[in-house]
Structures are given as structure tokens and as C-alpha cells.
Design a protein around this motif. Structure first.
Motif, PDB file in Angstrom:
ATOM      1  N   ALA A 169      -6.403 -45.749 -50.929  1.00 14.84           N
ATOM      2  CA  ALA A 169      -5.024 -45.446 -50.528  1.00 14.84           C
ATOM      3  C   ALA A 169      -4.049 -45.714 -51.675  1.00 14.84           C
ATOM      4  O   ALA A 169      -3.165 -44.904 -51.965  1.00 14.84           O
ATOM      5  CB  ALA A 169      -4.637 -46.268 -49.296  1.00 14.84           C
ATOM      6  N   VAL A 170      -4.225 -46.852 -52.332  1.00 13.41           N
ATOM      7  CA  VAL A 170      -3.339 -47.207 -53.443  1.00 13.41           C
ATOM      8  C   VAL A 170      -3.476 -46.203 -54.579  1.00 13.41           C
ATOM      9  O   VAL A 170      -2.480 -45.741 -55.155  1.00 13.41           O
ATOM     10  CB  VAL A 170      -3.654 -48.645 -53.925  1.00 13.41           C
ATOM     11  CG1 VAL A 170      -2.983 -48.940 -55.256  1.00 13.41           C
ATOM     12  CG2 VAL A 170      -3.225 -49.657 -52.861  1.00 13.41           C
ATOM     13  N   LEU A 171      -4.717 -45.835 -54.910  1.00 14.12           N
ATOM     14  CA  LEU A 171      -4.934 -44.886 -55.997  1.00 14.12           C
ATOM     15  C   LEU A 171      -4.424 -43.495 -55.639  1.00 14.12           C
ATOM     16  O   LEU A 171      -3.834 -42.804 -56.474  1.00 14.12           O
ATOM     17  CB  LEU A 171      -6.423 -44.827 -56.368  1.00 14.12           C
ATOM     18  CG  LEU A 171      -6.921 -46.062 -57.113  1.00 14.12           C
ATOM     19  CD1 LEU A 171      -8.441 -46.040 -57.238  1.00 14.12           C
ATOM     20  CD2 LEU A 171      -6.283 -46.145 -58.503  1.00 14.12           C
ATOM     21  N   ALA A 172      -4.637 -43.064 -54.388  1.00 13.46           N
ATOM     22  CA  ALA A 172      -4.154 -41.741 -53.980  1.00 13.46           C
ATOM     23  C   ALA A 172      -2.640 -41.668 -54.164  1.00 13.46           C
ATOM     24  O   ALA A 172      -2.101 -40.695 -54.697  1.00 13.46           O
ATOM     25  CB  ALA A 172      -4.542 -41.464 -52.522  1.00 13.46           C
ATOM     26  N   MET A 173      -1.950 -42.721 -53.726  1.00 14.81           N
ATOM     27  CA  MET A 173      -0.493 -42.717 -53.857  1.00 14.81           C
ATOM     28  C   MET A 173      -0.066 -42.736 -55.322  1.00 14.81           C
ATOM     29  O   MET A 173       0.831 -41.998 -55.731  1.00 14.81           O
ATOM     30  CB  MET A 173       0.085 -43.928 -53.126  1.00 14.81           C
ATOM     31  CG  MET A 173       1.582 -43.810 -52.903  1.00 14.81           C
ATOM     32  SD  MET A 173       2.256 -45.294 -52.119  1.00 14.81           S
ATOM     33  CE  MET A 173       1.386 -45.273 -50.551  1.00 14.81           C
ATOM     34  N   THR A 174      -0.714 -43.557 -56.108  1.00 10.09           N
ATOM     35  CA  THR A 174      -0.368 -43.656 -57.533  1.00 10.09           C
ATOM     36  C   THR A 174      -0.593 -42.327 -58.246  1.00 10.09           C
ATOM     37  O   THR A 174       0.266 -41.855 -59.010  1.00 10.09           O
ATOM     38  CB  THR A 174      -1.229 -44.760 -58.190  1.00 10.09           C
ATOM     39  OG1 THR A 174      -1.015 -45.978 -57.492  1.00 10.09           O
ATOM     40  CG2 THR A 174      -0.847 -44.942 -59.650  1.00 10.09           C
ATOM     41  N   PHE A 175      -1.728 -41.703 -58.009  1.00  9.85           N
ATOM     42  CA  PHE A 175      -2.040 -40.434 -58.669  1.00  9.85           C
ATOM     43  C   PHE A 175      -1.103 -39.314 -58.191  1.00  9.85           C
ATOM     44  O   PHE A 175      -0.651 -38.482 -58.975  1.00  9.85           O
ATOM     45  CB  PHE A 175      -3.495 -40.040 -58.419  1.00  9.85           C
ATOM     46  CG  PHE A 175      -4.513 -40.966 -59.045  1.00  9.85           C
ATOM     47  CD1 PHE A 175      -4.190 -41.739 -60.155  1.00  9.85           C
ATOM     48  CD2 PHE A 175      -5.807 -41.061 -58.533  1.00  9.85           C
ATOM     49  CE1 PHE A 175      -5.131 -42.594 -60.741  1.00  9.85           C
ATOM     50  CE2 PHE A 175      -6.750 -41.895 -59.112  1.00  9.85           C
ATOM     51  CZ  PHE A 175      -6.419 -42.676 -60.215  1.00  9.85           C
ATOM     52  N   ALA A 176      -0.815 -39.311 -56.888  1.00 10.57           N
ATOM     53  CA  ALA A 176       0.075 -38.277 -56.344  1.00 10.57           C
ATOM     54  C   ALA A 176       1.451 -38.353 -57.007  1.00 10.57           C
ATOM     55  O   ALA A 176       2.060 -37.343 -57.355  1.00 10.57           O
ATOM     56  CB  ALA A 176       0.196 -38.438 -54.830  1.00 10.57           C
ATOM     57  N   LYS A 177       1.918 -39.577 -57.177  1.00  9.29           N
ATOM     58  CA  LYS A 177       3.220 -39.819 -57.795  1.00  9.29           C
ATOM     59  C   LYS A 177       3.233 -39.311 -59.235  1.00  9.29           C
ATOM     60  O   LYS A 177       4.200 -38.693 -59.680  1.00  9.29           O
ATOM     61  CB  LYS A 177       3.449 -41.336 -57.767  1.00  9.29           C
ATOM     62  CG  LYS A 177       4.860 -41.793 -57.899  1.00  9.29           C
ATOM     63  CD  LYS A 177       4.926 -43.255 -57.478  1.00  9.29           C
ATOM     64  CE  LYS A 177       5.246 -44.159 -58.641  1.00  9.29           C
ATOM     65  NZ  LYS A 177       5.267 -45.574 -58.199  1.00  9.29           N
ATOM     66  N   LYS A 178       2.144 -39.577 -59.962  1.00  5.84           N
ATOM     67  CA  LYS A 178       2.083 -39.151 -61.361  1.00  5.84           C
ATOM     68  C   LYS A 178       1.955 -37.635 -61.493  1.00  5.84           C
ATOM     69  O   LYS A 178       2.500 -37.033 -62.419  1.00  5.84           O
ATOM     70  CB  LYS A 178       0.887 -39.820 -62.052  1.00  5.84           C
ATOM     71  CG  LYS A 178       1.104 -41.291 -62.261  1.00  5.84           C
ATOM     72  CD  LYS A 178      -0.059 -41.939 -63.001  1.00  5.84           C
ATOM     73  CE  LYS A 178       0.216 -43.432 -63.139  1.00  5.84           C
ATOM     74  NZ  LYS A 178      -0.797 -44.115 -63.951  1.00  5.84           N
TER      75      LYS A 178
ATOM     76  N   LEU B 126      -4.489 -48.681 -64.905  1.00  4.73           N
ATOM     77  CA  LEU B 126      -4.329 -47.241 -64.683  1.00  4.73           C
ATOM     78  C   LEU B 126      -3.524 -46.572 -65.780  1.00  4.73           C
ATOM     79  O   LEU B 126      -3.116 -45.412 -65.647  1.00  4.73           O
ATOM     80  CB  LEU B 126      -3.651 -47.004 -63.331  1.00  4.73           C
ATOM     81  CG  LEU B 126      -4.383 -47.584 -62.121  1.00  4.73           C
ATOM     82  CD1 LEU B 126      -3.543 -47.453 -60.871  1.00  4.73           C
ATOM     83  CD2 LEU B 126      -5.722 -46.913 -61.945  1.00  4.73           C
ATOM     84  N   GLY B 127      -3.266 -47.267 -66.876  1.00  7.06           N
ATOM     85  CA  GLY B 127      -2.385 -46.751 -67.935  1.00  7.06           C
ATOM     86  C   GLY B 127      -2.976 -45.554 -68.695  1.00  7.06           C
ATOM     87  O   GLY B 127      -4.109 -45.189 -68.503  1.00  7.06           O
TER      88      GLY B 127
ATOM     89  N   MET C 127      -9.618 -34.756 -63.992  1.00  9.64           N
ATOM     90  CA  MET C 127     -10.488 -35.512 -64.887  1.00  9.64           C
ATOM     91  C   MET C 127      -9.866 -36.855 -65.262  1.00  9.64           C
ATOM     92  O   MET C 127     -10.541 -37.894 -65.243  1.00  9.64           O
ATOM     93  CB  MET C 127     -10.759 -34.693 -66.138  1.00  9.64           C
ATOM     94  CG  MET C 127     -11.915 -35.249 -66.945  1.00  9.64           C
ATOM     95  SD  MET C 127     -12.189 -34.313 -68.467  1.00  9.64           S
ATOM     96  CE  MET C 127     -12.543 -32.680 -67.828  1.00  9.64           C
ATOM     97  N   THR C 128      -8.593 -36.841 -65.566  1.00  7.07           N
ATOM     98  CA  THR C 128      -7.903 -38.080 -65.948  1.00  7.07           C
ATOM     99  C   THR C 128      -7.920 -39.098 -64.814  1.00  7.07           C
ATOM    100  O   THR C 128      -8.225 -40.281 -65.014  1.00  7.07           O
ATOM    101  CB  THR C 128      -6.446 -37.758 -66.341  1.00  7.07           C
ATOM    102  OG1 THR C 128      -6.460 -36.780 -67.380  1.00  7.07           O
ATOM    103  CG2 THR C 128      -5.727 -39.005 -66.828  1.00  7.07           C
ATOM    104  N   PHE C 129      -7.601 -38.639 -63.615  1.00  9.80           N
ATOM    105  CA  PHE C 129      -7.569 -39.557 -62.467  1.00  9.80           C
ATOM    106  C   PHE C 129      -8.977 -40.064 -62.141  1.00  9.80           C
ATOM    107  O   PHE C 129      -9.169 -41.240 -61.800  1.00  9.80           O
ATOM    108  CB  PHE C 129      -6.953 -38.871 -61.246  1.00  9.80           C
ATOM    109  CG  PHE C 129      -5.488 -38.524 -61.410  1.00  9.80           C
ATOM    110  CD1 PHE C 129      -4.679 -39.217 -62.289  1.00  9.80           C
ATOM    111  CD2 PHE C 129      -4.919 -37.501 -60.653  1.00  9.80           C
ATOM    112  CE1 PHE C 129      -3.316 -38.907 -62.441  1.00  9.80           C
ATOM    113  CE2 PHE C 129      -3.568 -37.178 -60.782  1.00  9.80           C
ATOM    114  CZ  PHE C 129      -2.772 -37.887 -61.688  1.00  9.80           C
TER     115      PHE C 129
END
Lengths: 248, 248, 248, 248
Positions: free
Chosen positions: B111-120, B247-248, C115-117
Motif C-alpha cells: 500500500a505504501v509503495l503503491a501510493m508513493t509510486f502513483a504520486k511520482k 526509494l530515492g 522498470m524503475t518502480f
């Protein structure tokens, strides 16, 4: 070799149908007419089946002429009503030569099968919802296909005496989409998409998902050709491509 | 070996945390307390990190006591406000010993990663919509997580100067869900599901989909343990597990 | 207004790039050359950035000429090696004017982001597998992109000291696809598809899925334009579009 | 009110069946026996239907005893062969009282429907492949259910004279999975998953996807109860739950 005529041959769908018929080894294109052409061209062409992708204002008239000429018909034109369909059914019966007419709102095999399977599965699940996804230039929401699917699902559940899908929510009903006879239809609009539909069915501990994707208009051609091949052995009026498929 | 105390140890989450800490080879459970127990037990336990899954009314007080006792904290309890968080940040700075506190609304890594990636990803696509799917006993719609995701997406797009997702529809906005600052959130309720979220991003000719599924509450444990292991080297207040991830 | 030259302008990708540059309000197409044209056209055009979609045999030479002419470069041509990239990096440093060169194997934003994610998420999950799906006329399996993704995942997990994905199976390893450094890559071939990739990541009780769909070659244009706009402020050699994106 | 006996009542499945029968308003649990119990308990219980989740070594004997006692049977035990099934069919015919026996390898409604729909759809698509996804402790690959599905698909295509799915690849066939009579079956193993199957069908420009997810063993109960309710009106031997469902 089935001899095929195409009515509305210069429209986008008509052109695709002509090309698909010509490419099929078991079909022969014997006439391709459009507005302004004389119908007698079709009658004299020796066509056994005619495909009609014309316009609502002329399609019914075309079908009656085709029946009179002894030609089976596959119709993709919209605008049919219960009354116009009944007149065709009656004409076919009166004619008595065992001619077949197929009127289909959708020739996409994946779309037709998704709807058919969803309808059959609907009564066996506690919950069912529909998600349709289209390109963002589409004006209506939800799509006609999705409303049609939801209606078929609602009807199948009602006939089987299945209760409405459980739902504890009381607010937050402002997203794109609609409640169709108790079946929630969610409408997604996303650049990059064409036309897609997903039916989600759930019981305790399990889920069934039926999804169809239409990426391109050419995807309708296998369905049109299937109609052409099958209509010759299905006397009377058939509404919906699924009725010419072997899904029993 | 990191020494860990658990506050709220008899609650559902607390019990799971105790079990997960005991099962981890690099962690040692040195105290497990709940309402009614004396805080001095924690202070005297030698704990380096404390995990707080208590209740909104006591969690802030717990964190201040932990800071005074020189113990890092990982907090999963809800009810925090901008003000209560600011008081913790201030206390940590005043304390000056380099202690770390993590307050996280969600410990599910997916959940945390999905939100972070979606935002980026949000600023790089013309269209973006969110679908959240939950069991039908959930009362609110859309889910807090989905609203939070949509808000983060809207904010990222606004900062990058990206236009709103295109949408030609003008009617049919009555499905379960909500428009969150211009981002459509669709809410599906289906028996069999637990908690799921899907972010759809589209450009001409392409789509990116980020989906996360939570099947079980135990799915939060890897995130809690990650918090415990990382908080000791992150002085100050961190809000959100993603800030302790690489995640940088 | 950034002035742009296109090298390989008569190829399929080159034509698309010319059209995309002309359609972009902040870009101006000042030169469009191909094999046989004189490079001086580009040098004299006033171009600030050149896009190279030529062929492996000339692309490196083009880039060196562009650097000499003081023009930033965005390169989509394949065939680069560690050695040829090193020569470009060296040339840029020697040149000292702060020019930027981007060499990117893939300009699809959804593919690059997937790929990045996937690479970033890989270390946080016990299991990870890759599914790539393509049209059935593709000769190689698995796709280069999927192998690249799997390699990046394997590397990220190795660096973080994460164990191999658990797998109790001992037989039945004859499906289309490959084991890439311990990461299973499944290759699906299906009529109707174009190019798609799905990365599945799992922990106890949760799953993260990152999927990208490329429906059309035009999907590469937003990535090419992003490269053009960003390369002017990224001195030196960048390999991979993700390095010009704001994903930190 | 249908009176139900459960054989194998102390096993995991048997316990779930007993609970499900007791919770159903139209069913009454009148006997629950296991190894060591006297069969006469069942015969004297007044049971109209018996559910057998015992072991391969005793299940056939149980079914013959049930027929003799005039009790319909729903059998979930594995290990049946063509010969043992033939003996049951013969016994039922000889008995002449119109008793019904259902032997089902799978009671998951979503699994049964996915397989049934995949089989029906298979002949209408140029390409078809199967992906099964399970937890990583599963020893066999691909799963029996997926092999069964692929076999049914291959058979349906052969009967309809459909060519093999197109495939231009010649190497890279080392992933987990198998080619089952020309149908590729990909096997994914991922922590967090339980048992899932996806059938992908493709034509030019379109795709149909049928997916089923089993999250929990309790998902078999609706199928078992459906069997109990329907078997009483289906004289003779039925193999497969789909034959007791209204899918025509």
C-alpha cells in the motif's frame, strides 16, 4: 463458398467488411453497394447472405427487400425497435423459405462472450459489479454496452431469486457511473484506452473476473464473418450474435 | 539484536506485533504492556524501540514518555493531528539525543509503495484515475487510503503544472466513489475481497497500472519490523513509512 | 522555445518525432536530416537539441559531431556498448561546455517507470516474478525489456541481501520464458496484444503489481519530448530516461 | 428442508461442510460420521443426501452403500478412475430409483465457471494461453486445475478444427510451466497468493480474459451446498459441478 453482398459498403464498417470477406477463403464478395446504388444489383448478384452496415433510416427497408429476394441478412446497423424487429420476424415466418436474419448490437466476440458469461455466472455470486473503461473523448457514461451488461445481470439475478449485492455504504456516490437496477457500473475514462469492460463477481473467499478489451474496430470482423457463416442455417430472426454461437 | 517493547500488546495489532518481533532473529521482545500496566515496565526493560498500537487518547502521551525514557518509537495508532505531531517533533529536537519517532498511517508495504509510486508517476501521464476495492461491510466510501492517494496525486500534478485528466462526459456521475480534487476515485464493494487499490495512468498509446492487494492483517508486520529496524538511525519525526525506505 | 533537429528523420520513429516536435508549442523543428544529407545542415540550423533515431553504425559518430557543434543530444538508436558510451562521456567532459547527452533504450514512460518502480520495490518483497505479454509474431522470448527488468530486480535484491524468491517446485519448467539470475520471467504470446509487462511482488498477505501496456509506437513520443526538454539542463551523459525524471 | 449426512466429518473439509449445512436455512444436518463410525448411523439418520469428503481408499465403497440405502451423494474425495465411476453409473441404473450422484474434482464456483467459460470461448479466438498463480509452497507445477483447463481448451479447439495458437518463438522455453497439448500454461509462484487461474484469449484487436481467485478453503462451501440442493433432481452420475449448474 458463400456469396456475400455488402450494403453500406463505402462506410467505415462497410469497407472493413468488404476487405474481410475478400480475405476469407470460404466467402466471395459478389456485391458492394451504398446509398444511391440500385438494390437490384444485390438481388441480381447471386448473394446468399447480405451484410447491412447502413443507417437506421434505411436498414429495416433493406432487410425486408433482402427477405423478398431470398437473401439471408446480417445486420449491424443500430436503431432497431421491438416493433421493427417484430415486423422482420413476421415477414420471415410469412416467407416460409427458412431464411435467417441476424440483428446484432455488437460483433466483438470478446464483448459478446463477456456479456453472455457474466449473465450466466451472475446468479451464483453474492456480489457483482461492472467496471467499463474507455478513452476520455467518449461523451456518454456509462457506455451502452455496460448498461446492457448490467441490465442482463440484474435480470438473471432477479429470475434466480438472488438478493441484491451487499453494500454497507451510505454516502460517497458521486463517481462517474451509475446504478443499473441494483448493479453498480463504474465508468473509467483514460487516455490510451479504447473500449474495455470488466465484470467482477464475488463470494466468500473467491472471485471471478470476466474482462474484455477492444483495441481496434477491426476486432468486429471475426464476429461479422461468424454471423455470415452461421445465419444461413438459422431460420428466423436472431437478436444477438451469441445466439449463433455454440455456447450451450 | 534490537530490544523492542510493545504498547497495546493485548489488542489485535499488538498481539501480531509481539508474535512478529519474537519470530524475527534480529529482534528481542523485552516488554509487552497494555492499558492498566505501569509505564515504568517499559522504561526499565532496556527497550531501544517501542511499537505503539494503542488508542488515540493515549498515544501522544506514550510517545512523549518514550522520548523522555530515551526510547525510539514506531507508532501505528491513529488520531494524530498537525498539532500533536508538531509537539513530538519539538520534543525530539529539544531532547537532542538523536531519537527517532515514526508515525505511520499504513504499514502495508504494498500500500505504501503503491501510493508513493502513483504520486511520482502522476505528473507524467495525461490521465489518472483510482479504483479501490473492498469487502461490502466497509461503511465508508471511498476508503481513507484511496482519498489519501488521490489527494497526493492531485497535489503532485498541481505542483508540476499538469492539466486535469480529460473527460468529455457530462452526466452519469452517480456511482459509488468521489471526485477528489479532480481525481476520480471509484469504490467497488465485493464479497470475497479485503482491501485493494489500483491506480490507472494513461497517455496516448500506453498505460501504467499500479495495484496493491491486502489479503490479511498480517500483511502489516513486515512494514512494522522495517520501521523498528530503520527508526533507530532516523533522528527526528518521520511521518509515513515511505520516508524510512530506500526509494530515492 | 527549444530549437530541435531530427537525425534519421525519414525513418518511422524519425517521422513520428518530427510530427511530435512540430505539434509541441514549446519546441521548434529547425532541421530534419537523414542518410545522404550533409551534417552541416544541422550545425547551421541553430538547433539546441538533436534527436537521433538513425542506425547503430552511424549514431556514435553523429553524437560526437553534435557535441563538437555545441548541440545537446537525445539518442534512441540501439547498438551502444560500454566503450562507445564511455567515449561520449569523455568527450562531454573534455568539451567542458556543460552539454548533455541522453542515450535511452526505451522512451515509453510507462515502461521506464514500471522498470524503475519494480527495481525499487524488489528488495521489500519475499517473492517477485515477471510476466511479459506480446503479439505472437515476436521472435525472441522473453523480450529484451523483460530480461532487463528481471536483471535490475535481481541486482537490487542482491545488493540488499534479499534471499531468492521461495519455490517448492522441482519439475515442470518448460513454458515459454526464462530464469534471469533467479527471477522467473514468463513470456505470453497472444494475437491482439502489442507489448506489455507485469511485475508481481508478494509478501505474506499482500501483493504489489506493476503493469505497463504499450498499445502503439506513438506512445514513445511523450518520452522523447521529455528527453528534449530535460537534457539541456543535465550536463554529461545520462543513460536511461529515468535519470531525467523527477523520481526521487 | 433437505436432510444431509456428512462422511469424513472430522476432516478439514468435512468440518467446514458440517458448519455450512448447519448455517443453511433449507438444510438439516442429521448425521456426521468419520472413520471408525458405523455406516448404519447414516442409513438410519433419514438423510436424503450425503456429502463424502473421506479418502480415496473408502470413497467408492461409501457411494455404493449410499445408493443401496437410497441416499443421493455429493462426492469431493479424489482418486476416482474411469472404472470406479463406471461402476457407480451402472449401480445407479440398476437401482432404478432415480438417485443422483455428483462426483466433482472442484467445488469452487469461480474455478468451475472459469474452466467452463474458457472451454466454450476457446474455439472463437486465434490465441489462448493459461496463467496459474499459487503460493510458493506448492510442489507441483503447473497445477492440476490448470492442466485440466488447458486440456479442455485443447480438446474444444481440436473439435472445432481451430489451428494452434500462433507462436514465432523458437527458443527460451525454460520458465515454470508446461505445454499441454499445444496450450501454453505458465505457472507463477508468489508469497501471499493462494490459488488463482487466468485464461487469456486473443483475436486481432481484442482480448477476453477469464480469471478466478480462490482466497480461502471456505470458498468451496457454496459449491458443495449447490451440489446438495441440485443432486436430488439429477438422476444418475454427474461428473463435474458445472453439470448441475444452469449454464445453457
Amino acid at each position: 463458398m458463400i456469396k456475400v453482398a455488402v450494403l453500406g459498403a463505402r462506410g467505415r464498417m462497410g469497407q472493413n467488411v468488404c476487405a474481410a470477406v475478400e480475405a476469407a477463403p470460404d466467402l466471395e464478395l459478389v456485391a458492394a453497394v451504398d446509398a444511391g446504388d440500385d438494390f437490384s444489383t444485390v438481388a441480381r448478384s447471386g448473394a446468399q447472405v447480405a451484410v447491412d452496415f447502413t443507417v437506421p433510416s434505411v436498414t429495416e427497408d433493406n432487410v425486408h427487400k433482402l427477405i423478398d429476394a431470398g437473401i439471408h441478412a446480417v445486420v449491424g446497423t443500430t436503431g432497431w425497435t421491438d416493433e421493427s424487429r417484430a415486423r422482420v420476424a413476421e415477414h420471415l415466418e410469412r416467407d416460409g423459405r427458412g431464411l435467417g436474419v441476424l440483428i446484432a448490437p455488437n460483433f466483438g466476440l470478446s464483448a459478446v462472450l463477456a456479456m453472455t458469461f457474466a449473465k450466466k455466472a451472475a446468479r451464483y455470486f453474492e456480489s457483482v459489479e461492472v467496471i467499463e473503461l474507455h478513452h476520455p473523448d467518449k461523451v456518454d457514461a456509462p457506455s451502452g454496452t455496460a448498461r446492457h451488461t448490467a441490465h442482463a445481470i440484474a435480470q438473471a439475478r432477479a429470475e434466480a431469486g438472488v438478493a441484491a449485492s451487499p453494500d454497507a455504504t451510505t454516502e460517497g456516490h458521486e463517481a462517474r457511473g451509475m446504478d443499473v437496477e441494483g448493479v453498480k457500473v463504474h465508468a473509467v475514462r483514460l487516455r490510451g484506452l479504447v473500449a474495455h469492460e470488466e465484470v467482477l463477481l464475488g463470494n466468500v473467499g473467491e472471485q471471478l473476473t470476466i474482462r474484455q478489451d477492444s483495441f481496434d474496430r477491426v476486432s468486429f470482423m471475426p464476429g461479422v464473418l461468424l454471423g455470415v457463416r452461421e445465419v444461413v442455417s438459422r431460420p428466423g430472426l436472431s437478436v444477438g450474435l451469441e445466439n449463433l454461437m455454440d455456447l450451450g
